[in-house]
Scaffold this motif. Structure first.
Motif, PDB file in Angstrom:
ATOM      1  N   UNK A 236       0.745  -1.169   0.096  1.00  0.00           N
ATOM      2  CA  UNK A 236      -0.309  -0.093  -0.119  1.00  0.00           C
ATOM      3  C   UNK A 236       0.809   1.571   0.235  1.00  0.00           C
ATOM      4  N   UNK A 237       0.754   2.144  -0.712  1.00  0.00           N
ATOM      5  CA  UNK A 237       1.483   3.302  -1.403  1.00  0.00           C
ATOM      6  C   UNK A 237       0.190   4.576  -1.063  1.00  0.00           C
ATOM      7  N   UNK A 238       0.822   5.583  -0.045  1.00  0.00           N
ATOM      8  CA  UNK A 238       0.147   6.413   1.072  1.00  0.00           C
ATOM      9  C   UNK A 238       0.529   7.450   0.821  1.00  0.00           C
ATOM     10  N   UNK A 239       0.360   8.897   0.731  1.00  0.00           N
ATOM     11  CA  UNK A 239       0.456  10.715   0.965  1.00  0.00           C
ATOM     12  C   UNK A 239      -0.167  10.826   1.999  1.00  0.00           C
ATOM     13  N   UNK A 240       0.932  11.959   2.782  1.00  0.00           N
ATOM     14  CA  UNK A 240      -0.197  12.927   3.982  1.00  0.00           C
ATOM     15  C   UNK A 240       0.488  13.854   3.517  1.00  0.00           C
ATOM     16  N   UNK A 241      -0.636  14.153   3.227  1.00  0.00           N
ATOM     17  CA  UNK A 241      -0.251  16.503   3.277  1.00  0.00           C
ATOM     18  C   UNK A 241      -0.867  17.182   4.598  1.00  0.00           C
ATOM     19  N   UNK A 242       0.269  18.366   4.968  1.00  0.00           N
ATOM     20  CA  UNK A 242       0.346  18.925   5.707  1.00  0.00           C
ATOM     21  C   UNK A 242      -0.056  20.096   5.172  1.00  0.00           C
TER      22      UNK A 242
END
Length: 248
Positions: A236-242
């Motif tokens: 699983x590949x994910x990105x977090x945006x702050x």
């Protein structure tokens, strides 16, 4: 004798000159004395994407050993589960004895990404020696970009921690929110917001406010495999945006 009106005029001129001189000094000092003008007192703190991957191959699970573990009755010797887990996978896994007196396999999720605001937002260098900035968090969201995992993830906890801390189990790792369970093979159609803890937003603000000190964002949890369930496979590949902004 000097007329009173002449004295008054001289005093007015001197007052005007002092005011002008004072204004020039303030202007010069603002340019070179480390003062911050109002037009640089607000910064966009949107950070680059932080990538996280849950890769089942990293556990190096031996399927035959795992199935043997999951078939064990551990009522009389709970420690046998953890011993069997060491044979079933190379790292980041443990075995426990559940309420049904069966062994289960726990696979740790421990992912981290560093945040260095001075490097990622170099415009902050223009505020000179200000030690702390006033941060407002606009949003923290995530996207699941690809997902070939054959099992659902558990709820994932998001932490912030000093740069030296990379393990979510470390006491210095502070939870700030959670990501809901992600179904096997599921991705997100649009960005989803993390669920902040009661003080999670404040904890993140505290880390970002002392902008000269880098820190880590950690994602952690544990996938539990029980008898009759599949051993995880896939990635699983994910990105977090702050997204945030700051002022002085």
């Amino acid at each position: 004798m000097v007329a009173a009106s002449s004295v008054s005029g001289v005093l007015k001129n001197m007052t005007y000159l002092h005011m002008r001189l004072g204004a020039l000094v303030v202007a010069a000092c603002a340019a070179g004395c480390g003062l911050i003008s109002s037009d640089v007192a607000d910064f966009n703190l949107d950070l680059p994407e932080k990538n996280f991957s849950i890769d089942a191959s990293s556990w190096q699970v031996d399927d035959a050993q795992a199935q043997m573990l999951l078939g064990m009755n551990c009522g009389s010797a709970p420690a046998v589960c953890n011993t069997a887990a060491q044979a079933a996978c190379e790292m980041n896994c443990t075995g426990t004895c559940n309420a049904s007196q069966r062994c289960e396999l726990n696979l740790d999720v421990s992912l981290y990404q560093p945040i260095n605001l001075l490097t990622e937002k170099p415009e902050l260098k223009s505020i000179n020696d200000q030690p702390v900035i006033r941060v407002t968090i606009d949003s923290v969201t995530y996207d699941v970009v690809t997902n070939t995992l054959n099992v659902a993830t558990p709820e994932l906890t998001v932490y912030v921690a000093p740069m030296s801390v990379m393990d979510p189990k470390d006491p210095e790792a502070v939870p700030i929110g959670t990501i809901a369970s992600i179904d096997a093979g599921a991705t997100t159609a649009s960005s989803e917001a993390i669920a902040f803890n009661a003080d999670g937003r404040a904890k993140l603000i505290g880390m970002m406010s002392t902008y000269k000190t880098p820190f880590n964002v950690i994602v952690g949890s544990s996938i539990t495999v029980r008898q009759g369930q599949m051993v995880p496979m896939g990635k699983l590949d994910a990105v977090i945006h702050i997204r945030a902004h700051a002022g002085l």
